[in-house]
Design an enzyme around this catalytic site. Structure first.
Site, PDB file in Angstrom:
ATOM      1  CG  ASP A  49      -7.289  57.001 -54.989  1.00  0.00           C
ATOM      2  OD1 ASP A  49      -7.072  56.461 -56.089  1.00  0.00           O
ATOM      3  OD2 ASP A  49      -7.769  56.404 -54.019  1.00  0.00           O
ATOM      4  CG  HIS A 210      -3.713  59.625 -51.945  1.00  0.00           C
ATOM      5  ND1 HIS A 210      -3.278  58.489 -51.311  1.00  0.00           N
ATOM      6  CD2 HIS A 210      -5.070  59.644 -51.822  1.00  0.00           C
ATOM      7  CE1 HIS A 210      -4.332  57.852 -50.798  1.00  0.00           C
ATOM      8  NE2 HIS A 210      -5.420  58.524 -51.091  1.00  0.00           N
TER       9      HIS A 210
HETATM   10 ZN   LIG Z   1      -9.546  59.762 -52.184  1.00  0.00          ZN
END
Ligand SMILES: [Zn+2]
Length: 254
Positions: A49, A210
């Site tokens: 992400d 991430h």
């Molecule tokens: Zn996010």
């Protein structure tokens, strides 16, 4: 105290508790259906992400290539506009792109109209590069209200959550992060053993990591890379296949 008041306040508290669960819990379905696991214990869906991130994403793409892994990237629209070449490279390497809104707000606090705009801007940014609309959405922070998943569905999206969120955005060393990804190996050992012994069809994990940060571009996510260098060969040795979120829900268990 008036028993009716007690009952009412208890009901209000219970409703608030249910709403909070529906808004935050990754596997809650109260505010709309989401995909929360893969359809086979053999399949591990790697998801990243908050990119694209020039400081990390190119290195991550190389790392994934070395381990023959395909993944899903939930992109922030304003970064897509800043780094279109990284997005093109991500597609060229065979990965899947998803919508993670334009600016990464907490959608729980946003109106229906604001939610639609956040999704639409990112949708247009990715579609412009991809040449077709992306099919998957993940809400920022996993936060939902009653309008988030329906707004995503209006644009043709399925929404994907996760089974494991190890917290790789925290300022902690890789030595802290690596054990927090151990549950993937534990599940694989347990579920693949079950699948081998009976007809039970166990599901698999969706891992949320991430490669970027919603707070700034060029964030350091080198610990995420280090933890993956550690785990990818080990997970493969356990019999896991690395799949995109499309592949995660597409076929029966092998
Ligand atoms: Zn996010």
């Amino acid at each position: 105290m008036n028993p009716w008041l007690i009952a009412t306040s208890t009901a209000v508290a219970a409703a608030a508790g249910i709403a909070a669960y529906g808004a935050v819990h990754p596997r809650a379905q109260i505010f709309g259906l989401t995909v929360t696991r893969t359809d086979s214990s053999r399949k591990l869906a790697l998801t990243f992400d908050d990119g694209p991130n020039p400081a990390i994403t190119p290195q991550l793409l190389d790392l994934l290539d070395r381990h023959h892994a395909r993944a899903t990237f939930f992109l922030i629209g304003r970064y897509v506009r800043e780094c279109p070449d990284i997005v093109k490279e991500t597609i060229a390497r065979g990965h899947l792109l998803g919508n993670h809104t334009e600016t990464h707000p907490n959608l729980f606090r946003r109106s229906r109209k604001e939610i639609r705009i956040e999704l639409r801007l990112c949708h247009d940014a990715i579609s412009h590069i991809l040449g077709s609309p992306p099919k998957w959405f993940r809400p920022p922070f996993g936060m939902r209200n009653p309008w988030v998943i329906p707004a995503a569905r209006e644009l043709g999206y399925r929404s994907a959550m996760w089974t494991l969120l190890p917290g790789d955005w925290l300022e902690k060393p890789a030595e802290w992060l690596i054990p927090r990804m151990q549950p993937i190996a534990d599940h694989a050992q347990r579920n693949l053993a079950i699948a081998g012994n009976s007809a039970t069809k166990a599901t698999g994990d969706i891992l949320c990591l991430h490669d970027g940060s919603h707070q700034k571009i060029n964030a350091d996510r080198s610990r995420t890379l280090a933890a993956l260098e550690h785990w990818l060969p080990r997970w493969r040795d356990l019999g896991l296949e690395f799949v995109t979120i499309d592949q995660a829900v597409s076929t029966p268990a092998p």
